[in-house]
Design a protein around this motif. Structure first.
Motif, PDB file in Angstrom:
ATOM      1  N   SER A  17      -0.801  18.601  -7.766  1.00  0.00           N
ATOM      2  CA  SER A  17      -2.039  17.977  -7.482  1.00  0.00           C
ATOM      3  C   SER A  17      -2.715  18.670  -6.488  1.00  0.00           C
ATOM      4  N   LEU A  57       5.023   5.614  -6.187  1.00  0.00           N
ATOM      5  CA  LEU A  57       3.729   6.065  -6.497  1.00  0.00           C
ATOM      6  C   LEU A  57       2.645   6.767  -5.393  1.00  0.00           C
ATOM      7  N   ALA A  87       4.041  10.104  -4.415  1.00  0.00           N
ATOM      8  CA  ALA A  87       3.726  11.001  -5.539  1.00  0.00           C
ATOM      9  C   ALA A  87       2.219  11.368  -5.402  1.00  0.00           C
ATOM     10  N   ALA A  88       1.354  10.524  -4.972  1.00  0.00           N
ATOM     11  CA  ALA A  88      -0.098  10.830  -4.877  1.00  0.00           C
ATOM     12  C   ALA A  88      -0.388  11.381  -3.705  1.00  0.00           C
ATOM     13  N   ARG A 143       8.347  13.107  -9.110  1.00  0.00           N
ATOM     14  CA  ARG A 143       7.087  13.027  -8.702  1.00  0.00           C
ATOM     15  C   ARG A 143       5.992  12.457  -9.928  1.00  0.00           C
ATOM     16  N   SER A 144       6.165  13.377 -10.680  1.00  0.00           N
ATOM     17  CA  SER A 144       5.247  13.283 -11.849  1.00  0.00           C
ATOM     18  C   SER A 144       5.574  11.919 -12.782  1.00  0.00           C
ATOM     19  N   TYR A 165       4.155   9.254 -10.979  1.00  0.00           N
ATOM     20  CA  TYR A 165       2.430   9.025 -10.953  1.00  0.00           C
ATOM     21  C   TYR A 165       2.089   8.615 -12.372  1.00  0.00           C
ATOM     22  N   ARG A 203      -3.128   3.545  -9.587  1.00  0.00           N
ATOM     23  CA  ARG A 203      -3.429   4.864  -8.903  1.00  0.00           C
ATOM     24  C   ARG A 203      -4.444   4.844  -8.174  1.00  0.00           C
ATOM     25  N   HIS A 259      -4.707   5.760  -4.037  1.00  0.00           N
ATOM     26  CA  HIS A 259      -5.665   6.906  -3.659  1.00  0.00           C
ATOM     27  C   HIS A 259      -6.712   6.285  -2.663  1.00  0.00           C
TER      28      HIS A 259
END
Length: 915
Positions: A61, A265, A268-269, A315-316, A319, A327, A331
């Motif tokens: 990312s 999550l 991961a973001a 991680r992927s 996410y 998500r 964020h």
């Protein structure tokens, strides 16, 4: 040793031994996800006793955030920045956002990293481990790849781990490809992951399906029930391996408590691995601190100094498995937890991903972040910000305007396909006439970038005509681009060529005074192709003079020099026979390209500067610059500059090597419609065969090259044609070529031009007239930088004197020619002179060899710079290597030359032109 990796571990052990002995090394571990690359990096870290270890990991990312990976990599070494030269400190400071400044030179950033690693390794050997390098942002990967190609004597080991996909920045570096484990090792590893019974057929099927992939062997059995493992009740699996491994991780994630899943999550973001930031965001999401324990107990996550996932696929999986609203919520929390003053760009990025729909405030914030990224040299990052800003723009007109900016940024970031998609997006909104013309120009540039010259040329011409009433300055620049495309297409152009471009550009609006160098250049080219060479000389000389007087740092000079470089291997200055302007502008172009971070232009600029060295007989220096151009082209993914190697090989006179390059160049140029390169092949083939004394083939090649008016090449082809025709007993052909050459040389009037003409006339003359002309050629060429043709003047004069039976005079000029060619490395021409000397009974042995011949090209370049008084740091900065590598090379130079100090270099190395 790792299971089944004895050979790989032994190779890594040898590399550790090398850096402990003072050498450096680079290695790329390449293989599928889960194949064991990270395990080998961990092995290296464990075995690196007595060494400092620096690590970085690419984050998918963050691929669009310039220098993000590099900043992570250098975090523990930044306190040593104060020991770097000020320009390198500034470059890193701007790149890392530590200080304001204009876009840093990418190569200067690379050199700064090289110097930083060399400085850090002063105390103890340094082991640098870069995992998932294919997910690094492009700027960071280019800088580290640049370092990897220049490590030599710094006690630094740099190891990249990448998936088994094309990572063009790392091409050419030493590689170690990882395959799956052998059957026996795979059986042992698989058994270690299964506590209960395992059916032999099931075991063999798992090993076959995973192809011995270690992570797959450990993870896939976790998704199977005991009955499946014991009895073989398994359905065929057709999904890709990475997806199956990710699915395994996903099943383990979904078995965790809801709050733990949300914490995963959030982690991961948040790709930086900032633990305090993670917990600030978690608090906003209502996640309790004990939510981390289940993930840590499951071996999926580690919260220490930084957030670390067991594997990037964790991680992927975390996410991608989340819903869009989840998500967006994560964020949004990360954006709120990010300091808007310390990290506004990352905050804008998270806000953009949190936005449920169009939002002008966020779009404007992203656009500002794009400007910041551009100033830091992150063209790809700027393009990513602009792309997302376009998506979030509610107003159709503003959305179209941003789409046009995005298209230009994507094109600059070497993504022509995405740039084209952005132009299509722009067309969906309301456009004014200027924007429509800009889109036409962009699509023409995209076609040219895709190497569709025949398609780009009419598009550029149409765009220039559309821009005339709307933006005359931009129209003139577009006409110059059209000239470039037409010259590039050369003899392969169909329908539209330089004459059609000149006719159209002649009607372009006149620029307001004072004219830019770009405007003078355009007017000169229009005159050149409408009124002839002689009429264009004053205008083109005025353009060159304006370029030489222009401030080096101005954007206009960068744009103008860019327009001069890509159209041909040789720019306008040598076409006007102006060696001083050629030397000056080639040097300035390299400087401008480096300072602007214009890596697309830099290889072309380096190749042109190499041509200046070649003309001066400095083949070693030319080779160094061509190698650097090749390295930059590979690192940036731009087309390699085969023409530079081609010309050098022809002058060296190694027939087998040159003919192989010539054959490849003809094939590539024909397939791509590059008529300019086809003409260059004819010229270089003529040089090769004239050197070898095969005048019949030289004549054929020169005639093929001279059939078309190619900027800068026709004159040079005529020179080769005249010599080949004169030696091939075809005086009529030579006389016609001489007449055409004289129209150019006399209009130019430089010493280079008139000296070349005198030599050509001498070849077609007899008696006293010939002698006067040969002497004139030598006298005039001796006052230029063009040493290769000065040597050829001595050669043909010596050959003529021998035929006149003036043996003593002939010996003098033939020996001069032999020694010059021998020193240059022009072996075929040297052999031609040697044969003449032997025919007169001369013994030509090793006594004529110069003492520096045993040096490598880079050693000679370093020795000459040291001879001129440059320090190790200054030499390293110029050649983009570390000071310790310079010192290491000089040690070998002193040994080879039998000297002990820099003061002795002046006597040990022969004089050359001042470069």
């Amino acid at each position: 040793m790792l299971r089944g990796r004895t050979t790989e571990c032994q190779r890594l052990d040898r590399l550790l031994a090398e850096i402990r002995s003072g050498r450096s090394a680079t290695l790329v571990l390449r293989g599928d996800p889960g194949i064991g690359k990270s395990a080998l990096l961990n092995y290296l870290a464990q075995q690196a006793s007595g060494c400092r270890v620096a690590r970085a990991c690419g984050v998918e990312s963050e691929m669009e955030i310039a220098f993000a990976g590099l900043q992570q990599f250098c975090a523990l070494m930044l306190h040593r920045m104060k020991y770097l030269p000020p320009p390198q400190q500034d470059a890193l400071g701007v790149a890392f956002g530590l200080r304001p400044g204009s876009s840093p030179d990418r190569l200067l950033v690379g050199l700064a990293i090289l110097s930083l690693l060399s400085e850090a390794a002063q105390e103890q050997p340094l082991v640098c481990l870069v995992d998932d390098a294919h997910w690094l942002d492009k700027a960071s990967l280019q800088a580290l790849a640049f370092v990897g190609r220049r490590l030599m004597a710094e006690s630094v080991l740099l190891v990249f781990a990448v998936q088994d996909i094309s990572t063009r920045e790392l091409l050419g570096l030493p590689e170690l490809a990882l395959a799956g484990l052998g059957h026996e090792d795979a059986c042992v590893l698989l058994a270690s992951a299964i506590p209960g019974p395992l059916d032999v057929q099931v075991r063999d099927r798992i090993i076959a399906e995973t192809r011995g992939n270690p992570l797959a062997l450990l993870e896939l059995p976790r998704t199977m029930t005991p009955a499946e493992l014991a009895g073989g009740f398994v359905l065929p699996v057709t999904s890709p391996l990475a997806g199956r491994i990710e699915q395994s991780f996903l099943m383990r994630i979904t078995s965790l408590p809801q709050q733990t899943q949300r914490l995963l999550l959030t982690a991961a973001a948040e790709p930086v691995g900032d633990v305090p930031l993670l917990w600030r965001a978690a608090m906003r999401l209502g996640i309790e601190t004990d939510a981390a324990a289940p993930a840590e107990d499951a071996g999926l996550l580690e919260l220490a100094a930084r957030v670390r996932f067991r594997h990037p696929l964790v991680r992927s999986a975390a996410y991608r498995a989340a819903t869009v609203p989840d998500r967006q919520a994560v964020h949004r929390a990360l954006a709120e937890a990010t300091n808007p003053h310390l990290d506004p760009d990352r905050r804008a990025w998270h806000r953009a991903h949190a936005a449920p729909g169009p939002d002008e405030a966020i779009a404007s914030e992203l656009e500002r972040s794009a400007d910041t990224a551009w100033a830091r040299g992150g063209v790809a990052a700027a393009a990513a910000f602009l792309e997302r800003a376009t998506d979030l723009t509610p107003d159709p007109a503003r959305r179209a305007s941003r789409a046009i900016r995005t298209a230009q940024a994507k094109l600059d970031a070497a993504a022509p396909d995405t740039a084209y998609e952005c132009t299509a997006t722009a067309e969906l909104g309301p456009l004014d006439d200027l924007q429509r013309a800009q889109i036409k120009r962009l699509r023409a540039q995209i076609a040219f970038a895709r190497q569709r010259v025949s398609e780009a040329l009419p598009l550029l011409l149409n765009a220039a005509q559309s821009l005339e009433p709307l933006n005359p300055a931009l129209a003139r620049e577009t006409y110059l681009e059209a000239f470039g495309a037409a010259i590039f297409a050369g003899q392969t152009s169909r329908g539209i060529g330089v004459l059609e471009v000149a006719a159209s550009a002649r009607g372009a609006p006149a620029p307001p005074p004072p004219g830019r160098p770009i405007d003078l250049l355009l007017d000169g080219l229009v005159t050149r192709f409408t009124k002839g060479f002689a009429a264009s000389v004053p205008l083109l000389k005025e353009a060159l003079h304006a370029l030489r007087q222009q401030d080096v740092g101005s954007g206009d000079s960068i744009g103008c020099l860019w327009l001069m470089c890509p159209v041909a291997p040789e720019p306008i200055a040598p076409d006007l026979w102006d060696d001083e302007a050629w030397h000056d502008l080639a040097t300035r172009t390299v400087k401008l390209a480096r300072e602007a971070g214009a890596l697309t232009v830099l290889p072309l600029a380096l190749a042109d500067r190499a041509s200046v060295h070649l003309a001066a007989g400095e083949f070693a220096a030319a080779t160094c610059l061509i190698d650097e151009a090749d390295a930059v082209a590979k690192a940036t993914g731009t087309p390699l500059l085969g023409h530079a190697f081609l010309v050098l090989a022809a002058w060296r006179g190694h027939a087998a090597e040159a003919l192989k390059l010539i054959e490849a160049a003809i094939h590539d140029a024909t397939s791509r419609g590059e008529g300019r390169t086809i003409a260059l092949v004819g010229y270089t083939t003529a040089v090769l065969y004239n050197g070898l004394g095969d005048y019949e083939r030289a004549l054929t090649a020169a005639q093929q090259s001279a059939r078309h008016e190619d900027l800068g090449l026709l004159s040079w082809a005529l020179v080769e044609l005249i010599e080949a025709a004169a030696r091939n007993s075809t005086p009529d052909v030579a006389t016609a070529a001489l007449k055409e050459l004289q129209e150019r040389t006399r209009a130019s009037g430089t010493e280079w031009a008139l000296g070349t003409e005198a030599r050509a006339r001498a070849l077609l003359s007899e008696g006293p007239i010939a002698e006067v002309l040969y002497r004139e050629a030598i006298e005039r060429l001796a006052r230029t930088r063009i040493a290769v043709h000065l040597a050829r003047a001595h050669l043909v004069y010596g050959e003529w004197l021998r035929r006149e039976r003036r043996r003593q005079d002939a010996r003098e000029h033939l020996r001069t020619a032999y020694e010059m060619f021998h020193h240059f490395g022009a072996d075929a021409f040297a052999e031609r002179a040697r044969r003449e000397l032997v025919a007169m009974g001369e013994k030509v042995g090793t006594d004529t060899l110069v003492t520096c011949e045993q040096l490598t090209p880079q050693e000679e370049q370093i020795a000459r710079l040291a001879r001129e008084g440059h320090t190790n740091g200054e030499i390293g900065a110029q050649l983009f290597i570390s000071s310790r590598t310079v010192e290491w090379h000089l040690h070998h130079v002193f040994t080879k030359l039998g000297i002990t100090s820099r003061r002795q270099l002046r006597a040990a190395l022969p004089n050359q032109h001042d470069n």
